[in-house]
Design an enzyme around this catalytic site. Sequence first.
Site, PDB file in Angstrom:
ATOM      1  N   ASP A 203      17.277  -7.034  28.076  1.00 40.19           N
ATOM      2  CA  ASP A 203      17.875  -5.736  28.388  1.00 40.19           C
ATOM      3  C   ASP A 203      18.224  -4.947  27.123  1.00 40.19           C
ATOM      4  O   ASP A 203      19.130  -4.115  27.113  1.00 40.19           O
ATOM      5  CB  ASP A 203      19.115  -5.906  29.273  1.00 40.19           C
ATOM      6  CG  ASP A 203      20.176  -6.800  28.646  1.00 40.19           C
ATOM      7  OD1 ASP A 203      19.899  -7.381  27.577  1.00 40.19           O
ATOM      8  OD2 ASP A 203      21.276  -6.915  29.213  1.00 40.19           O
TER       9      ASP A 203
ATOM     10  N   HIS B  25      -1.888  -2.588   6.437  1.00 42.52           N
ATOM     11  CA  HIS B  25      -0.705  -2.279   7.235  1.00 42.52           C
ATOM     12  C   HIS B  25       0.187  -3.514   7.382  1.00 42.52           C
ATOM     13  O   HIS B  25       0.670  -3.832   8.468  1.00 42.52           O
ATOM     14  CB  HIS B  25      -1.102  -1.719   8.604  1.00 42.52           C
ATOM     15  CG  HIS B  25      -1.687  -0.343   8.530  1.00 42.52           C
ATOM     16  ND1 HIS B  25      -2.414   0.221   9.545  1.00 42.52           N
ATOM     17  CD2 HIS B  25      -1.643   0.593   7.547  1.00 42.52           C
ATOM     18  CE1 HIS B  25      -2.806   1.435   9.199  1.00 42.52           C
ATOM     19  NE2 HIS B  25      -2.350   1.681   7.986  1.00 42.52           N
TER      20      HIS B  25
ATOM     21  N   ASP C 146       4.979   0.950   0.671  1.00 46.73           N
ATOM     22  CA  ASP C 146       4.506   2.139   1.394  1.00 46.73           C
ATOM     23  C   ASP C 146       5.564   2.460   2.432  1.00 46.73           C
ATOM     24  O   ASP C 146       5.738   1.722   3.406  1.00 46.73           O
ATOM     25  CB  ASP C 146       3.157   1.840   2.053  1.00 46.73           C
ATOM     26  CG  ASP C 146       2.506   3.082   2.668  1.00 46.73           C
ATOM     27  OD1 ASP C 146       3.199   4.091   2.865  1.00 46.73           O
ATOM     28  OD2 ASP C 146       1.296   3.024   2.980  1.00 46.73           O
TER      29      ASP C 146
ATOM     30  N   ASP D 210       5.961  10.252   3.045  1.00 47.64           N
ATOM     31  CA  ASP D 210       5.042   9.115   3.013  1.00 47.64           C
ATOM     32  C   ASP D 210       4.604   8.887   1.572  1.00 47.64           C
ATOM     33  O   ASP D 210       3.816   9.661   1.021  1.00 47.64           O
ATOM     34  CB  ASP D 210       3.831   9.387   3.910  1.00 47.64           C
ATOM     35  CG  ASP D 210       2.899   8.194   4.034  1.00 47.64           C
ATOM     36  OD1 ASP D 210       3.270   7.092   3.581  1.00 47.64           O
ATOM     37  OD2 ASP D 210       1.800   8.361   4.590  1.00 47.64           O
TER      38      ASP D 210
ATOM     39  N   HIS E 196     -10.553   2.502   2.983  1.00 42.74           N
ATOM     40  CA  HIS E 196      -9.913   3.539   3.797  1.00 42.74           C
ATOM     41  C   HIS E 196     -10.150   4.921   3.185  1.00 42.74           C
ATOM     42  O   HIS E 196     -10.693   5.055   2.090  1.00 42.74           O
ATOM     43  CB  HIS E 196      -8.414   3.265   3.950  1.00 42.74           C
ATOM     44  CG  HIS E 196      -7.655   3.189   2.648  1.00 42.74           C
ATOM     45  ND1 HIS E 196      -7.280   4.302   1.933  1.00 42.74           N
ATOM     46  CD2 HIS E 196      -7.204   2.133   1.946  1.00 42.74           C
ATOM     47  CE1 HIS E 196      -6.619   3.927   0.858  1.00 42.74           C
ATOM     48  NE2 HIS E 196      -6.563   2.610   0.835  1.00 42.74           N
TER      49      HIS E 196
ATOM     50  N   HIS F 204      -4.442  11.789   4.774  1.00 43.75           N
ATOM     51  CA  HIS F 204      -4.342  12.205   6.175  1.00 43.75           C
ATOM     52  C   HIS F 204      -3.348  13.350   6.285  1.00 43.75           C
ATOM     53  O   HIS F 204      -2.552  13.602   5.373  1.00 43.75           O
ATOM     54  CB  HIS F 204      -3.900  11.028   7.058  1.00 43.75           C
ATOM     55  CG  HIS F 204      -2.661  10.314   6.552  1.00 43.75           C
ATOM     56  ND1 HIS F 204      -1.394  10.822   6.712  1.00 43.75           N
ATOM     57  CD2 HIS F 204      -2.521   9.155   5.865  1.00 43.75           C
ATOM     58  CE1 HIS F 204      -0.516   9.987   6.172  1.00 43.75           C
ATOM     59  NE2 HIS F 204      -1.169   8.972   5.636  1.00 43.75           N
TER      60      HIS F 204
ATOM     61  N   HIS G 192       0.875   9.956  10.472  1.00 48.18           N
ATOM     62  CA  HIS G 192      -0.542  10.302  10.615  1.00 48.18           C
ATOM     63  C   HIS G 192      -0.569  11.470  11.584  1.00 48.18           C
ATOM     64  O   HIS G 192      -0.704  11.297  12.795  1.00 48.18           O
ATOM     65  CB  HIS G 192      -1.356   9.114  11.135  1.00 48.18           C
ATOM     66  CG  HIS G 192      -1.477   7.996  10.149  1.00 48.18           C
ATOM     67  ND1 HIS G 192      -1.918   6.745  10.475  1.00 48.18           N
ATOM     68  CD2 HIS G 192      -1.210   7.948   8.811  1.00 48.18           C
ATOM     69  CE1 HIS G 192      -1.921   5.975   9.406  1.00 48.18           C
ATOM     70  NE2 HIS G 192      -1.484   6.687   8.385  1.00 48.18           N
TER      71      HIS G 192
ATOM     72  N   GLU H 116      -3.985   9.175  -1.253  1.00 49.97           N
ATOM     73  CA  GLU H 116      -3.628   7.768  -1.432  1.00 49.97           C
ATOM     74  C   GLU H 116      -4.839   6.869  -1.687  1.00 49.97           C
ATOM     75  O   GLU H 116      -5.164   6.012  -0.859  1.00 49.97           O
ATOM     76  CB  GLU H 116      -2.860   7.263  -0.213  1.00 49.97           C
ATOM     77  CG  GLU H 116      -3.518   7.577   1.127  1.00 49.97           C
ATOM     78  CD  GLU H 116      -2.751   6.993   2.303  1.00 49.97           C
ATOM     79  OE1 GLU H 116      -2.352   5.822   2.234  1.00 49.97           O
ATOM     80  OE2 GLU H 116      -2.552   7.715   3.286  1.00 49.97           O
TER      81      GLU H 116
ATOM     82  N   TYR I 158      -8.160  -3.038  -3.615  1.00 50.03           N
ATOM     83  CA  TYR I 158      -7.624  -4.267  -3.046  1.00 50.03           C
ATOM     84  C   TYR I 158      -8.618  -5.394  -3.325  1.00 50.03           C
ATOM     85  O   TYR I 158      -9.740  -5.385  -2.816  1.00 50.03           O
ATOM     86  CB  TYR I 158      -7.422  -4.112  -1.537  1.00 50.03           C
ATOM     87  CG  TYR I 158      -6.734  -2.807  -1.180  1.00 50.03           C
ATOM     88  CD1 TYR I 158      -5.350  -2.716  -1.128  1.00 50.03           C
ATOM     89  CD2 TYR I 158      -7.492  -1.659  -0.943  1.00 50.03           C
ATOM     90  CE1 TYR I 158      -4.724  -1.503  -0.832  1.00 50.03           C
ATOM     91  CE2 TYR I 158      -6.876  -0.447  -0.646  1.00 50.03           C
ATOM     92  CZ  TYR I 158      -5.492  -0.372  -0.597  1.00 50.03           C
ATOM     93  OH  TYR I 158      -4.879   0.816  -0.313  1.00 50.03           O
TER      94      TYR I 158
ATOM     95  N   ARG J 126      -2.065   0.789  -4.272  1.00 47.91           N
ATOM     96  CA  ARG J 126      -2.228   2.097  -3.635  1.00 47.91           C
ATOM     97  C   ARG J 126      -1.192   3.027  -4.242  1.00 47.91           C
ATOM     98  O   ARG J 126      -0.049   2.624  -4.483  1.00 47.91           O
ATOM     99  CB  ARG J 126      -2.056   1.994  -2.109  1.00 47.91           C
ATOM    100  CG  ARG J 126      -2.392   3.267  -1.369  1.00 47.91           C
ATOM    101  CD  ARG J 126      -2.601   3.029   0.138  1.00 47.91           C
ATOM    102  NE  ARG J 126      -1.460   2.475   0.838  1.00 47.91           N
ATOM    103  CZ  ARG J 126      -1.384   1.227   1.278  1.00 47.91           C
ATOM    104  NH1 ARG J 126      -2.396   0.375   1.055  1.00 47.91           N
ATOM    105  NH2 ARG J 126      -0.306   0.784   1.908  1.00 47.91           N
TER     106      ARG J 126
ATOM    107  N   GLU K 149       0.336   6.883  -3.582  1.00 49.60           N
ATOM    108  CA  GLU K 149       0.314   7.940  -2.551  1.00 49.60           C
ATOM    109  C   GLU K 149       1.394   8.979  -2.798  1.00 49.60           C
ATOM    110  O   GLU K 149       2.550   8.639  -3.054  1.00 49.60           O
ATOM    111  CB  GLU K 149       0.516   7.304  -1.178  1.00 49.60           C
ATOM    112  CG  GLU K 149       0.526   8.301  -0.024  1.00 49.60           C
ATOM    113  CD  GLU K 149       0.748   7.607   1.303  1.00 49.60           C
ATOM    114  OE1 GLU K 149       0.414   8.212   2.340  1.00 49.60           O
ATOM    115  OE2 GLU K 149       1.263   6.468   1.324  1.00 49.60           O
TER     116      GLU K 149
END
Length: 435
Positions: free
Chosen positions: A35, A238, A255, A266, A345, A349, A356, A379, A383, A401, A403
Amino acid sequence: MKSFYQQNRVNLFAKMPENSVAIVASGEEAIRNRDVEFEFRAESDFFYLTGFQEPDSVLFLVKQANTKSVLFLRPKDPEQETWQGRRLGVDSACEKLQLDHARSIEELDEQALVLLENIESIYLSFSHLSKWSESINGWLEQLKQKVRKGISAPSQICDLDKLLHEMRVFKSEEEISRMRQAAQVSVKGHLAAMKAVFNSEYEYQVQAALECEFMQHGSARVAFNSIVASANNACILHYTENRSKIDKSALVLVDAGAEIEGYAGDITTTFPASGKFSDAQASLYSLVLKAQHAAIEAIKPGERYDVAHQASLRVLTAGLVELGILQGSVDDLIYDEAYKPFFMHGTGHWLGMDVHDVGDYKINKEWRNFEPGMVVTVEPGLYISAEHKNVDSKWHNIGIRIEDDILITESGNEVLTTGLPRTVEEIESWMARQK
């Protein structure tokens, strides 16, 4: 004066055809376990048009001879409010939210039949079509039974996203102000994360410092689940577990972004947990930063959206050849997508209420042009996990990365996320002062 949200409704009405209705819902609370609910956040389209954050709410925008906005929301309920928190209630909604009418959500089915009489088109997001199908079918069936009374039912169901999401691509001055604030609060959080790494044993401890700084500077929630990834975890794009022990000889990729009044920051930073880059880490980091600079420099009004990606791609591929990680002609390697095992990638964006953010990237199958008022991220990354057996092991377990958030202006672009140390030298110098 019209509020920001009221003006958004006016702008949407102007795009809607006569005899049409737009329907937008806030969403429902979701159970986390037993709950206990997940923290509720209203659907961005709904918030964009109302500024209202309660669940179980539905907005009808009706355009006939005149226009009217009708909000269905939860009625006041002292017992429920004692347990679950205060509700705005029907009586206060019109004045508070600058709406024409407010009704209890319990009256939705009854009042929808009135609002949809003699309407030709219903606009709603096709991404939520399955949620609405039962209600829409029921309303249409009942309206069709009134044909002998001279009442017609809607004959078209249209995708609201085509109208509303194109509006959201272009940010107003008020939106840009919120995004500047979200960007700068995000910067503060990333600086706190870089400082906290010296006294943190686990990734989640860095996350705690980051998100605490967001809250201290006015961000009630994160814009998305924060990523704090040490060593090979940074090669998972991610990664949000944030539970591993920090490898003090490795890089840490963070990130994360703050949310301010519904708008997202971001940022991705990558830095050495020890405060000092190894030679291999420094070489790859400097290459990614060079690619980011090339991408940002390419962004200006009139240029195609993919120009930033193409600019970063060329720099990264040439750099991988120079470092001996790839072999061959840069043009051939780009054509064959040989870079993809290391850069899989896009370079950015749309950014706005959603991290996004909504909006088409192509129009008539062609990349659209940048225009003033758009906001994008830039970004690029590299890798190289230990799974790349054909790559020298000195490059293994390095994920990078970088960004930033970029506003397209009349004359070029503006970096909203200024204030971070970005070069190898700047990062090492800044971190040395934090010990």
